[in-house]
Design a protein around this motif. Structure first.
Motif, PDB file in Angstrom:
ATOM      1  N   LYS A   1       7.655   3.760 -18.328  1.00 57.40           N
ATOM      2  CA  LYS A   1       8.425   3.054 -17.305  1.00 57.40           C
ATOM      3  C   LYS A   1       9.076   4.047 -16.340  1.00 57.40           C
TER       4      LYS A   1
ATOM      5  N   ARG B   1       6.459   5.491 -13.987  1.00 56.06           N
ATOM      6  CA  ARG B   1       6.089   4.507 -12.955  1.00 56.06           C
ATOM      7  C   ARG B   1       7.168   4.422 -11.892  1.00 56.06           C
ATOM      8  N   LYS B   2       8.410   4.424 -12.329  1.00 58.01           N
ATOM      9  CA  LYS B   2       9.523   4.346 -11.391  1.00 58.01           C
ATOM     10  C   LYS B   2       9.524   5.576 -10.484  1.00 58.01           C
TER      11      LYS B   2
ATOM     12  N   ARG C   1       6.958   7.460  -9.658  1.00 55.09           N
ATOM     13  CA  ARG C   1       5.838   7.351  -8.707  1.00 55.09           C
ATOM     14  C   ARG C   1       6.172   6.390  -7.577  1.00 55.09           C
ATOM     15  N   ASP C   2       6.835   5.285  -7.906  1.00 52.74           N
ATOM     16  CA  ASP C   2       7.198   4.312  -6.875  1.00 52.74           C
ATOM     17  C   ASP C   2       8.186   4.918  -5.875  1.00 52.74           C
ATOM     18  N   ILE C   3       9.111   5.735  -6.351  1.00 50.05           N
ATOM     19  CA  ILE C   3      10.101   6.374  -5.477  1.00 50.05           C
ATOM     20  C   ILE C   3       9.411   7.381  -4.565  1.00 50.05           C
TER      21      ILE C   3
ATOM     22  N   ARG D   1       6.486   7.261  -3.349  1.00 46.15           N
ATOM     23  CA  ARG D   1       5.653   6.595  -2.322  1.00 46.15           C
ATOM     24  C   ARG D   1       6.476   6.229  -1.180  1.00 46.15           C
TER      25      ARG D   1
END
Length: 70
Positions: free
Chosen positions: A60, A63-64, A66-68, A70
């Motif tokens: 988790k 993933r968080k 990686r999202d930041i 982007r």
């Protein structure tokens, strides 16, 4: 085949004799062994669940991250 039967039988002879002469003591012993195995299994299950929870949290977090990015 005979030796495969006799070897374990010889190893169990003291237990079988105790069962014959002291059935209550043997019963208490086997119950205690069952308790110990149950406790150990529960402990291992809890450790496995904790490792899985840690793993899920790391996934988790990645993933968080990686999202930041982007």
């Amino acid at each position: 085949m005979k030796s495969r039967y006799n070897e374990p039988k010889e190893k169990c002879r003291p237990f079988l004799q105790a069962l014959e002469y002291f059935p209550e003591v043997v019963k208490l012993f086997t119950e205690k062994v069952k308790q110990l195995f149950s406790f150990k299994e529960a402990q291992e299950r809890a450790e496995k669940e904790a490792r899985e929870k840690e793993r899920q949290e790391r996934i988790k977090a990645r993933r968080k991250k990686r999202d930041i990015e982007r």
